[in-house]
Design an enzyme around this catalytic site. Structure first.
Site, PDB file in Angstrom:
ATOM      1  N   ASP A 182       3.794 -17.484 -65.803  1.00 19.55           N
ATOM      2  CA  ASP A 182       2.814 -17.280 -64.745  1.00 19.55           C
ATOM      3  C   ASP A 182       3.057 -15.926 -64.065  1.00 19.55           C
ATOM      4  O   ASP A 182       4.197 -15.504 -63.879  1.00 19.55           O
ATOM      5  CB  ASP A 182       2.946 -18.428 -63.738  1.00 19.55           C
ATOM      6  CG  ASP A 182       1.904 -18.392 -62.655  1.00 19.55           C
ATOM      7  OD1 ASP A 182       0.708 -18.345 -62.991  1.00 19.55           O
ATOM      8  OD2 ASP A 182       2.289 -18.414 -61.474  1.00 19.55           O
ATOM      9  N   GLU A 198       1.225 -13.921 -68.642  1.00 18.29           N
ATOM     10  CA  GLU A 198      -0.091 -13.888 -68.015  1.00 18.29           C
ATOM     11  C   GLU A 198      -0.338 -12.461 -67.521  1.00 18.29           C
ATOM     12  O   GLU A 198       0.202 -12.040 -66.504  1.00 18.29           O
ATOM     13  CB  GLU A 198      -0.186 -14.864 -66.840  1.00 18.29           C
ATOM     14  CG  GLU A 198      -1.554 -14.824 -66.172  1.00 18.29           C
ATOM     15  CD  GLU A 198      -1.594 -15.484 -64.801  1.00 18.29           C
ATOM     16  OE1 GLU A 198      -2.714 -15.678 -64.277  1.00 18.29           O
ATOM     17  OE2 GLU A 198      -0.515 -15.786 -64.243  1.00 18.29           O
TER      18      GLU A 198
END
Length: 624
Positions: A349, A378
């Protein structure tokens, strides 16, 4: 110098005649450059200027040698052999009529000659030892938001009493603020790990080779990006034994599990920070002597602290703190605990908010457990040139990320099919293919929907969301039957492009069943078991079957054939097997260029009659 001479220089970095090999290269690999100048230009010997990234005042100057003339153009050539993983930019210079003239990259990527110009081409150089992780190379990826995919109905233990459990699987998630004006994300539908395990055969029928799970660790929101305990499965999802069982059953079917690694921040309501005292009187917020105190940056202890984008429920973690790095990456750390429990890698993330040193440690730890396990970042932009917080990143040069989420292609595909933006599609595809290393491209994670964006059908046919709030989204979220049918047709076209491009197509749970919706929480409704759009489901199964039967599609050569505002077509070359894919985004028949060899090929998907595509039709043809 005449305008004709200025415009007539020829160099295209995407053409192997001008630059070979195409795209990114390995360290130690020789690159050949060739540029053409019109004979009438009477130019002197050109020079290739090669700049190491961010070192703009000291380019390496490489003289180009005269090669030959065809009566119209003189060609000049040179070679360059980069020795280390590095990002380079380059342009050319030439002397004409006693003046130095620049040859630079224009907006379309072609050469332009003028006295001034700062556009440059990019050369990505990556570690020669870099390899694609094998756990991602079979079939497609399937993203699951765990609370909303499937509920086993098995009773759970130790579920916190402050959670609201929906009794109707098919109703909308809560989207309005509570009486205090806060969005708490505290409503749940009860999807769990046993529910996912019960649907593995279904996922296999879609061609799934990898499941990407949004966060599963204990947390006190339905999205679980506010981790409360990295070493525990959230009790509403099940137990560690349930996770091990899921991974074991998945592997028996050739499916690997990738977890969401949320290591930039924790929850304020966590065993580490413990602002709400859910975990007793300890934690960084309550105890200045807590072992977790050094993990967080307090501006005015304890009430003011650094948090993710200002959300006080998500205190940022200091990823340079050795005790935190060890907690995540050491031999008995979080990463290896869950890899040993059955996971095959992590999607990181907000990777652009993690420092390079921490990313290096994460990758070292994962690869130490198994070199074929995956580390996916990400990153929403072109990751090869990403600058975050003033730092030029090196994600894709080797020994860090294996690959990234491919939002540039998602945006290009959807924009083309909705608005006819052919330039974004053509150049968006080519730029990523040119800039990313081949091992990265082989496992590039390309989605059409995610938990962070509106679902693809809504993006393709719904009223544009723009900056409209949740109340507006709720009022506009439902599509009429007519608009849904059109959105579905466009979504199938988008999926044909997605599934036939290099990398790994990622299917967001429920897209194949007809789910649509705006942003969070409307993109996180429950999978409609028993209410699936069977036509759409069959189309996605057919595309998944192509990807499983022809695994070479992840890495084969891409050749653009026909790109207009009406239709797009391209070929893939995978060893001796060749593919042709085309889509018509209009309400009238279109005849894209069809190479002669495919007239005797086998149609794998869609239909094409007399070299024409019917309105909103697509085709995939194979020639073996």
């Amino acid at each position: 110098m005449s305008d004709f001479i200025l415009d007539a220089v020829l160099f295209d970095s995407r053409d192997i005649f001008h630059k070979s090999p195409f795209g990114a290269v390995k360290a130690g690999e020789t690159v050949t450059f060739r540029i053409l100048f019109p004979i009438l230009g009477r130019v002197g010997r050109p020079v290739l200027l090669m700049y190491k990234v961010d070192v703009w005042d000291q380019p390496e100057r490489i003289s180009m040698e005269y090669e030959k003339s065809d009566g119209v153009y003189h060609s000049y050539t040179c070679t360059f052999t980069p020795q280390e993983p590095q990002l380079y930019f380059y342009r050319f210079e030439v002397v004409s009529a006693g003046q130095t003239v620049c040859v630079f990259r224009d907006e379309g990527g072609f050469a332009k000659m003028d006295f001034q110009g700062d556009g440059m081409w990019q050369l990505s150089v990556y570690d020669a030892e870099m390899k694609a992780p094998q756990v991602l190379t079979g079939g497609i990826m399937y993203q699951i938001f765990p609370d909303r995919f499937c509920s086993s109905g098995v009773p759970k233990e130790n579920v916190p009493p402050d959670r609201v459990i929906h009794q109707d699987w098919y109703e909308w998630p809560h989207y309005r603020p509570n009486q205090e004006g806060k969005i708490t994300n505290s409503d749940y539908f009860g999807g769990d790990l046993k529910g996912i395990a019960s649907k593995l055969d279904y996922l296999k029928s879609l061609g799934v080779g990898t499941i990407y799970l949004n966060p599963i660790f204990e947390a006190h929101s339905n999205h679980r990006y506010d981790t409360a305990d990295y070493n525990k499965i959230d009790p509403l999802l099940g137990t560690e034994e349930d996770f091990r069982e899921l991974c074991g059953k998945a592997r028996e079917l050739g499916i690997h599990i990738v977890l969401d690694g949320v290591f930039n921040h924790t929850g304020s309501d966590s065993v580490y920070f413990n602002k709400n005292r859910r975990y007793g009187n300890g934690g960084a917020y309550n105890d200045p002597n807590s072992p977790f105190r050094k993990w967080y940056d307090f501006i005015d202890y304890p009430c003011k602290y650094r948090s993710w984008w200002g959300f006080e429920t998500l205190p940022d973690v200091n990823e340079h703190e050795p005790s935190y790095v060890d907690f995540i990456c050491a031999e008995q750390g979080v990463l290896k605990k869950w890899l040993r429990a059955g996971a095959s890698g992590y999607r990181l993330d907000v990777a652009d908010e993690l420092p390079d040193s921490f990313l290096d440690e994460i990758t070292r730890s994962v690869k130490e457990e198994n070199p074929d396990y995956a580390v996916i970042g990400e990153v929403w932009e072109d990751a090869s040139v990403k600058i975050s917080y003033g730092v030029r990143r090196r994600y894709l040069q080797g020994r860090q990320l294996d690959t990234v989420m491919n939002y540039p292609w998602k945006n290009a595909i959807l924009s083309y099919l909705r608005y006819g933006d052919v330039n974004q599609l053509f150049y968006g595809i080519m730029d990523i293919l040119e800039h990313y290393p081949k091992p990265v491209l082989e496992v590039l994670m390309t989605s059409l929907s995610t938990h962070d964006t509106e679902r693809a059908i809504t993006a393709l046919i719904g009223d544009p969301v723009d900056q409209n709030n949740r109340e507006w989204q709720a009022q506009h979220n439902t599509l009429s039957p007519e608009r849904y049918q059109m959105g579905k047709r466009l979504f199938i076209l988008a999926s044909v492009i997605q599934y036939m491009l290099p990398g790994i197509p990622c299917l967001y749970y429920g897209d194949e069943a007809g789910l649509y919706g705006y942003k969070d929480p409307f993109n996180r409704t429950c999978y409609p078991w028993g209410r699936e759009d069977q036509e759409l489901l069959q189309a996605l199964r057919s595309l998944g079957k192509i990807r499983t039967e022809y695994p070479g599609l992840s890495s084969g050569e891409y050749i653009p054939v026909y790109f207009t505002g009406e239709a797009a077509a391209f070929c893939r070359v995978c060893g001796k097997t060749r593919f042709y894919a085309a889509v018509n985004r209009t309400d009238h028949p279109v005849s894209p260029i069809l190479p002669a060899e495919f007239r005797s090929g086998t149609i794998l998907f869609g239909r094409m009659e007399n070299d024409a595509l019917a309105p909103f039709e697509s085709v995939i043809i194979v020639k073996e």
